[in-house]
Write a protein that holds these residues in place. Structure first.
Motif, PDB file in Angstrom:
ATOM      1  N   ASN A  17       0.861  -1.170   0.000  1.00  0.00           N
ATOM      2  CA  ASN A  17       0.000   0.000   0.000  1.00  0.00           C
ATOM      3  C   ASN A  17       0.908   1.233   0.000  1.00  0.00           C
ATOM      4  O   ASN A  17       1.686   1.418   0.923  1.00  0.00           O
ATOM      5  N   PRO A  18       0.831   2.084  -1.030  1.00  0.00           N
ATOM      6  CA  PRO A  18       1.745   3.219  -1.099  1.00  0.00           C
ATOM      7  C   PRO A  18       1.541   4.257   0.010  1.00  0.00           C
ATOM      8  O   PRO A  18       2.478   4.971   0.359  1.00  0.00           O
ATOM      9  N   ARG A  19       0.359   4.316   0.573  1.00  0.00           N
ATOM     10  CA  ARG A  19       0.112   5.291   1.654  1.00  0.00           C
ATOM     11  C   ARG A  19       0.694   4.837   2.982  1.00  0.00           C
ATOM     12  O   ARG A  19       1.304   5.620   3.691  1.00  0.00           O
ATOM     13  N   THR A  20       0.446   3.567   3.314  1.00  0.00           N
ATOM     14  CA  THR A  20       0.838   3.090   4.643  1.00  0.00           C
ATOM     15  C   THR A  20       2.105   2.247   4.630  1.00  0.00           C
ATOM     16  O   THR A  20       2.709   2.031   5.671  1.00  0.00           O
ATOM     17  N   GLY A  21       2.489   1.745   3.458  1.00  0.00           N
ATOM     18  CA  GLY A  21       3.648   0.863   3.388  1.00  0.00           C
ATOM     19  C   GLY A  21       3.308  -0.561   3.785  1.00  0.00           C
ATOM     20  O   GLY A  21       4.169  -1.444   3.768  1.00  0.00           O
TER      21      GLY A  21
END
Length: 93
Positions: free
Chosen positions: A64-68
């Motif tokens: 997930n690019p937002r949360t990693g």
């Protein structure tokens, strides 16, 4: 500049000496044939122009690019489009 569907229909109508309605119907029919063939797992090949086929994608882990956070991406299908010799020559000019 990009050629949208309306522009494509107009260009086909002019080149093939068709009405815009007939050219639009032909473009719509091409779309329907492509969709139906790919849904059935059949490749569509127009020699010299292009080939389109359904490809299988294996399940994989993504991020997930937002949360990693790591996420699981299920197996599925994609579409592979390959240019034929006529298209390849056209972009070399």
């Amino acid at each position: 500049m990009a050629l949208n569907k309306s522009d494509l229909v107009s260009a086909i109508a002019e080149k093939a000496n068709l009405t815009k309605a007939d050219a639009g119907a032909a473009v719509d029919a091409l779309q329907a044939v492509l969709v139906e063939s790919l849904e059935a797992g059949e490749a569509v090949k127009v020699t010299g122009l292009l080939s389109v086929e359904r490809v299988e994608r294996a399940a994989r882990t993504g991020r997930n690019p937002r949360t990693g956070e790591e996420i699981s991406i299920p197996a599925g299908y994609g579409v592979k489009v390959s240019a034929g010799s006529v298209l390849k020559k056209a972009v070399q000019k």
